[in-house]
Each structure stands twice: as structure tokens, then as C-alpha cells.
Motif scaffolding. Sequence first.
Motif, PDB file in Angstrom:
ATOM      1  N   ASP A  18       0.818  -1.214   0.000  1.00 41.49           N
ATOM      2  CA  ASP A  18       0.000   0.000   0.000  1.00 41.49           C
ATOM      3  C   ASP A  18       0.850   1.262   0.000  1.00 41.49           C
ATOM      4  O   ASP A  18       0.494   2.268  -0.629  1.00 41.49           O
ATOM      5  N   LEU A  19       1.964   1.238   0.729  1.00 41.16           N
ATOM      6  CA  LEU A  19       2.799   2.439   0.850  1.00 41.16           C
ATOM      7  C   LEU A  19       3.239   2.966  -0.502  1.00 41.16           C
ATOM      8  O   LEU A  19       3.268   4.184  -0.728  1.00 41.16           O
ATOM      9  N   SER A  20       3.567   2.065  -1.415  1.00 41.92           N
ATOM     10  CA  SER A  20       4.058   2.496  -2.727  1.00 41.92           C
ATOM     11  C   SER A  20       2.971   3.152  -3.564  1.00 41.92           C
ATOM     12  O   SER A  20       3.255   3.874  -4.513  1.00 41.92           O
ATOM     13  N   VAL A  21       1.710   2.902  -3.200  1.00 35.93           N
ATOM     14  CA  VAL A  21       0.596   3.452  -3.958  1.00 35.93           C
ATOM     15  C   VAL A  21      -0.034   4.651  -3.255  1.00 35.93           C
ATOM     16  O   VAL A  21      -0.454   5.609  -3.890  1.00 35.93           O
ATOM     17  N   LEU A  22      -0.086   4.584  -1.940  1.00 36.55           N
ATOM     18  CA  LEU A  22      -0.676   5.677  -1.172  1.00 36.55           C
ATOM     19  C   LEU A  22       0.057   6.991  -1.409  1.00 36.55           C
ATOM     20  O   LEU A  22      -0.567   8.038  -1.569  1.00 36.55           O
ATOM     21  N   LYS A  23       1.379   6.916  -1.436  1.00 35.60           N
ATOM     22  CA  LYS A  23       2.153   8.158  -1.530  1.00 35.60           C
ATOM     23  C   LYS A  23       1.857   8.942  -2.802  1.00 35.60           C
ATOM     24  O   LYS A  23       1.530  10.137  -2.727  1.00 35.60           O
ATOM     25  N   PRO A  24       1.932   8.327  -3.995  1.00 37.58           N
ATOM     26  CA  PRO A  24       1.594   9.116  -5.190  1.00 37.58           C
ATOM     27  C   PRO A  24       0.135   9.570  -5.215  1.00 37.58           C
ATOM     28  O   PRO A  24      -0.183  10.641  -5.730  1.00 37.58           O
ATOM     29  N   MET A  25      -0.764   8.762  -4.628  1.00 42.33           N
ATOM     30  CA  MET A  25      -2.165   9.160  -4.587  1.00 42.33           C
ATOM     31  C   MET A  25      -2.330  10.400  -3.706  1.00 42.33           C
ATOM     32  O   MET A  25      -3.053  11.342  -4.054  1.00 42.33           O
ATOM     33  N   LEU A  26      -1.631  10.417  -2.588  1.00 43.48           N
ATOM     34  CA  LEU A  26      -1.750  11.542  -1.664  1.00 43.48           C
ATOM     35  C   LEU A  26      -1.080  12.801  -2.204  1.00 43.48           C
ATOM     36  O   LEU A  26      -1.428  13.914  -1.806  1.00 43.48           O
ATOM     37  N   PHE A  27      -0.137  12.629  -3.117  1.00 42.30           N
ATOM     38  CA  PHE A  27       0.460  13.807  -3.762  1.00 42.30           C
ATOM     39  C   PHE A  27      -0.593  14.557  -4.574  1.00 42.30           C
ATOM     40  O   PHE A  27      -0.495  15.768  -4.763  1.00 42.30           O
ATOM     41  N   GLN A  28      -1.608  13.828  -5.062  1.00 40.54           N
ATOM     42  CA  GLN A  28      -2.701  14.506  -5.761  1.00 40.54           C
ATOM     43  C   GLN A  28      -3.432  15.460  -4.824  1.00 40.54           C
ATOM     44  O   GLN A  28      -3.878  16.533  -5.231  1.00 40.54           O
ATOM     45  N   VAL A  29      -3.540  15.064  -3.561  1.00 37.32           N
ATOM     46  CA  VAL A  29      -4.162  15.924  -2.556  1.00 37.32           C
ATOM     47  C   VAL A  29      -3.340  17.190  -2.388  1.00 37.32           C
ATOM     48  O   VAL A  29      -3.874  18.302  -2.332  1.00 37.32           O
ATOM     49  N   VAL A  30      -2.023  17.025  -2.327  1.00 30.79           N
ATOM     50  CA  VAL A  30      -1.131  18.183  -2.162  1.00 30.79           C
ATOM     51  C   VAL A  30      -1.251  19.122  -3.351  1.00 30.79           C
ATOM     52  O   VAL A  30      -1.327  20.345  -3.187  1.00 30.79           O
ATOM     53  N   VAL A  31      -1.269  18.569  -4.550  1.00 30.37           N
ATOM     54  CA  VAL A  31      -1.386  19.396  -5.756  1.00 30.37           C
ATOM     55  C   VAL A  31      -2.685  20.196  -5.723  1.00 30.37           C
ATOM     56  O   VAL A  31      -2.708  21.392  -6.051  1.00 30.37           O
ATOM     57  N   SER A  32      -3.760  19.554  -5.294  1.00 31.56           N
ATOM     58  CA  SER A  32      -5.053  20.231  -5.195  1.00 31.56           C
ATOM     59  C   SER A  32      -4.993  21.366  -4.178  1.00 31.56           C
ATOM     60  O   SER A  32      -5.468  22.478  -4.436  1.00 31.56           O
ATOM     61  N   LEU A  33      -4.390  21.108  -3.019  1.00 28.90           N
ATOM     62  CA  LEU A  33      -4.281  22.135  -1.978  1.00 28.90           C
ATOM     63  C   LEU A  33      -3.388  23.286  -2.427  1.00 28.90           C
ATOM     64  O   LEU A  33      -3.669  24.455  -2.160  1.00 28.90           O
ATOM     65  N   ASP A  34      -2.307  22.947  -3.119  1.00 26.57           N
ATOM     66  CA  ASP A  34      -1.402  23.981  -3.625  1.00 26.57           C
ATOM     67  C   ASP A  34      -2.124  24.885  -4.622  1.00 26.57           C
ATOM     68  O   ASP A  34      -1.971  26.102  -4.591  1.00 26.57           O
ATOM     69  N   GLY A  35      -2.920  24.275  -5.492  1.00 18.84           N
ATOM     70  CA  GLY A  35      -3.673  25.059  -6.477  1.00 18.84           C
ATOM     71  C   GLY A  35      -4.670  26.000  -5.832  1.00 18.84           C
ATOM     72  O   GLY A  35      -4.989  27.058  -6.378  1.00 18.84           O
ATOM     73  N   GLN A  36      -5.153  25.633  -4.642  1.00 19.76           N
ATOM     74  CA  GLN A  36      -6.086  26.487  -3.902  1.00 19.76           C
ATOM     75  C   GLN A  36      -5.360  27.436  -2.940  1.00 19.76           C
ATOM     76  O   GLN A  36      -5.998  28.143  -2.166  1.00 19.76           O
ATOM     77  N   LYS A  37      -4.012  27.403  -2.994  1.00 19.96           N
ATOM     78  CA  LYS A  37      -3.170  28.216  -2.099  1.00 19.96           C
ATOM     79  C   LYS A  37      -3.418  27.902  -0.618  1.00 19.96           C
ATOM     80  O   LYS A  37      -3.269  28.754   0.246  1.00 19.96           O
ATOM     81  N   LYS A  38      -3.789  26.658  -0.347  1.00 17.81           N
ATOM     82  CA  LYS A  38      -3.969  26.214   1.036  1.00 17.81           C
ATOM     83  C   LYS A  38      -2.649  25.613   1.523  1.00 17.81           C
ATOM     84  O   LYS A  38      -2.492  24.394   1.654  1.00 17.81           O
ATOM     85  N   TYR A  39      -1.685  26.515   1.776  1.00 17.66           N
ATOM     86  CA  TYR A  39      -0.329  26.082   2.059  1.00 17.66           C
ATOM     87  C   TYR A  39      -0.197  25.389   3.423  1.00 17.66           C
ATOM     88  O   TYR A  39       0.569  24.434   3.562  1.00 17.66           O
ATOM     89  N   LYS A  40      -0.926  25.878   4.425  1.00 25.67           N
ATOM     90  CA  LYS A  40      -0.853  25.241   5.738  1.00 25.67           C
ATOM     91  C   LYS A  40      -1.359  23.804   5.665  1.00 25.67           C
ATOM     92  O   LYS A  40      -0.760  22.894   6.230  1.00 25.67           O
ATOM     93  N   GLU A  41      -2.461  23.611   4.938  1.00 31.29           N
ATOM     94  CA  GLU A  41      -3.017  22.273   4.797  1.00 31.29           C
ATOM     95  C   GLU A  41      -2.074  21.365   4.000  1.00 31.29           C
ATOM     96  O   GLU A  41      -1.913  20.183   4.326  1.00 31.29           O
TER      97      GLU A  41
END
Length: 437
Positions: free
Chosen positions: A129-152
Motif C-alpha cells: 500500500d505504501l508504494s501506492v498511497l504516496k503518489p495518490m496523496l500527492f494529488q491531494v497536495v497538488v489540489s491544496l497547492d492550487g487552492q493556495k492552502k499552504y498550511k493544509e
Amino acid sequence: MKIKQIIVAGTLLVSVASFAQKDELKALKKIYDRDTPSAEDVIAYKANLNKLETLATQEGDKVYLNYYKAVLPQIEIASLGTNTPPKPEQLAKLFTPKAISDIATAYSTTLEFEKTSGKKIFTDDINEDLSVLKPMLFQVVVSLDGQKKYKEASQVFYALYQLDKKDVENLYYAASYATNGQDYDKALGYYTELKNINYTGEGISYLAKNKATGNEETYKTKLERDQYVLLGTHTAPREEKIPSKKGEIYKNIALILVDKGRTDEAKTAISDARKANPDDTSLMLTEANLYLRLNDKVTYSKIVSEVLQKDPNNPELLFNLAVLSSDTDSAQAEKYYKKAIEIKPDYFDAYLNLSELLLRSDEKFVKEMNSLGTSEKDNKRYEALKLERNNSFKKIMPYLEKAVELKPDNQDAKTTLIGVYSALEMTDKAKALKDKK
């Protein structure tokens, strides 16, 4: 639970493990093992979790209860179906920073328990799972970055670091995003942890150009990059050295301490770093920047002289000195940029930064010109200011033209040069540059 297909095809694969447990644990295991649990399964899953809160008294039951609680987001993602991958907003809703942190805690606790007990029930699932969770969770980061939610975004990166502490780069990004989000207490804690584990971030980036898009893409390993080149989808492989981030880390620790009024601690932090790394010019620049922030120009000048004595013809060093000086001593910054260009005539960043530095004076011209009236005296002043402003643009123009020559596709350089041409009423040149693709 194996989730290796969740990104590519949105399919949730599961492993089979059988063991005697309480009825609620058996019910959870049954749902856990389904490829695509239904909405009703999710409701039943949550109900059994609630029941187990009071029933799980033995250590093993508690460990597995917490594991099942932590993987609830994966169960919910799987229940969405297998036709399309989950959307970033769906991932962000389910994989909150707390949820990721809970997963990290549950995974490490379960792995340790199964190592001690000798029964590998979920160990293989977790490792996969670890090898798959990490790239999936990077999508969350990209989404937050696009919304300028830097703290999150910082919180997610830190949770990712907790998930796999071997990937220290996630802690570095957690610190950077916390700084951008002005969450300075968190940033200081993260940077301090990076300092304590002696993280430098040095390495090699492996790059190749994607034939389909024409864009250069970066890979963490040479093997991964070379596979794409061998497949024929990528060309022009090359390597690029990743410089040390140690100076930046110490700099940010010092600057945050200064902002908090803890000046003596900031000085001590940089001094200790310098003693441990006497030849690290990035740390010398950090110390210079600290004293510049404290308006101690005597000490700043002393350190800068020391830096230049070590490597007087290093264009990157001169560029960094220019950046340090640009907010407090623009004349000195201009000299550093020009010296860097003299040594390295193709230094694009120096041309662009120098242009930006020189353009700062335009604000005062515009402000005064807009404040003038229509009297004869004001009209004369307006014409004088216009001439002075045009001369300033003519001084800047060659640097911008060289920047565009070096990187024709750089939009910042092109847009700024078009603006200068327009201000100088060089409409033909402005149009020609606009028309260039």
C-alpha cells in the motif's frame, strides 16, 4: 489491503488473510476483502468499528481495530466504483492530514505487532500500500497547492513523512509549505528536525524530454529515466546536480527566530552551523542575510567580503549576493548582477533579476506623473519625467532582450519586454514579439 490499482484504474484490490477474531473483526475483515464494497458495506463497516470501541480489550484486538479505523478512507474510495480513478477533491475530503497521520500510526503499530507476534496478517498489504498511497496523496497536495492552502499542504506533507520517514524530502516540503502558509511555529519545528538529522537534499536529478509534449521531465532514479528512453517515448537524457539545501534550512531557522524576536538564538544557530561547516558558502550567505535583516551592515559587509575572498569569480555566488542585497541596497545588488553577467554572459536569471531590480524605479515615475495637473508648470514636469522614465526603460531594454534571446519561451521575460517596448512606443517590436510563438 492492496491498493496498487487505485490511481491507474480506480480498482481496489485486497488480500486474503484468515484468523479467528471477534465477530465484529470478522465482519470488518469480510468487507475489507471485497474488491468493491457497496455503500451499505461502508455503513456496516463503520457500525462494527463503533461496536469494537468498547469490546476491543486485548492488545491484538486494539491494534487491528485501529488498523481498520485508519484504512476507512481506502474502503470509502473503493466503494466509489472501479470505472474511473478518484477525483482530487474526493481524495482531499477523505485523506485529511489527520487521516494520513492515523494511517501512518496504524501501519507502524501493526507492523511492529506482527513482527513481534510472528503472524503476518497485514504486513504484506501495508508494504504494498505504501508504494501506492504516496503518489495518490500527492494529488491531494497538488489540489491544496492550487487552492493556495499552504498550511493544509504542509500538514499533508508532514503526514506523508510520518507514513515513510525514509522519504525525508517530504519533511522538507512540509517546512517550506508551512513557511509559505505563515505557520512559523510548525515551520521552525520541521526545519529544526531537518537540521538535527543533518538533511542536505543533495543529489542528482535525471531528466529526459517527453516526445509527445516536448516538455522535459524529472525522474528520481537513472533506471526509471533510462527505461522511458529505451521505450522511445523520451529523448535527450541528462543529469543535473541538486545543490545542498542546508544553507536554506539554517537561513529559515534564523529568520523565523528573528521574526519571533529571538535574535540571540538566531545568531547562535548560524554561528554553530558555520563552525560545523566552515567552507559552506551558502551558510556564510545565510549569516550575511541575518545581519542584513538586523540592519547590522558592518557585520554584513565583513561577511560578504569574506565570501568574495573565497570565490570572487563565482557567478552563482555573486547572484546570491545580489538577491540578498536587492531589498536593502539596490545599487550594490545591481553591481553584483552585472559582475555575475560579466563572468557568465549566458546567465539568464541574472539578466531577468537585474531587469526587475531596475524596473522598480518605474513606480515612482508613474506615481508622480499621475499626480500632476494640467498647468504649464505641471506639463513641463510631466515631459521631464517622461524623458527620464524613457531613459530608464532604454537602460533596462538590453538586459531583457538578452534574457529573451537566451530563453525565447520564458513568458515573464517576454511579457516584461513587450511592456518596455510599448512604453517606448516601439510598437513594431512589441507586435513582432507578441506574434512569436
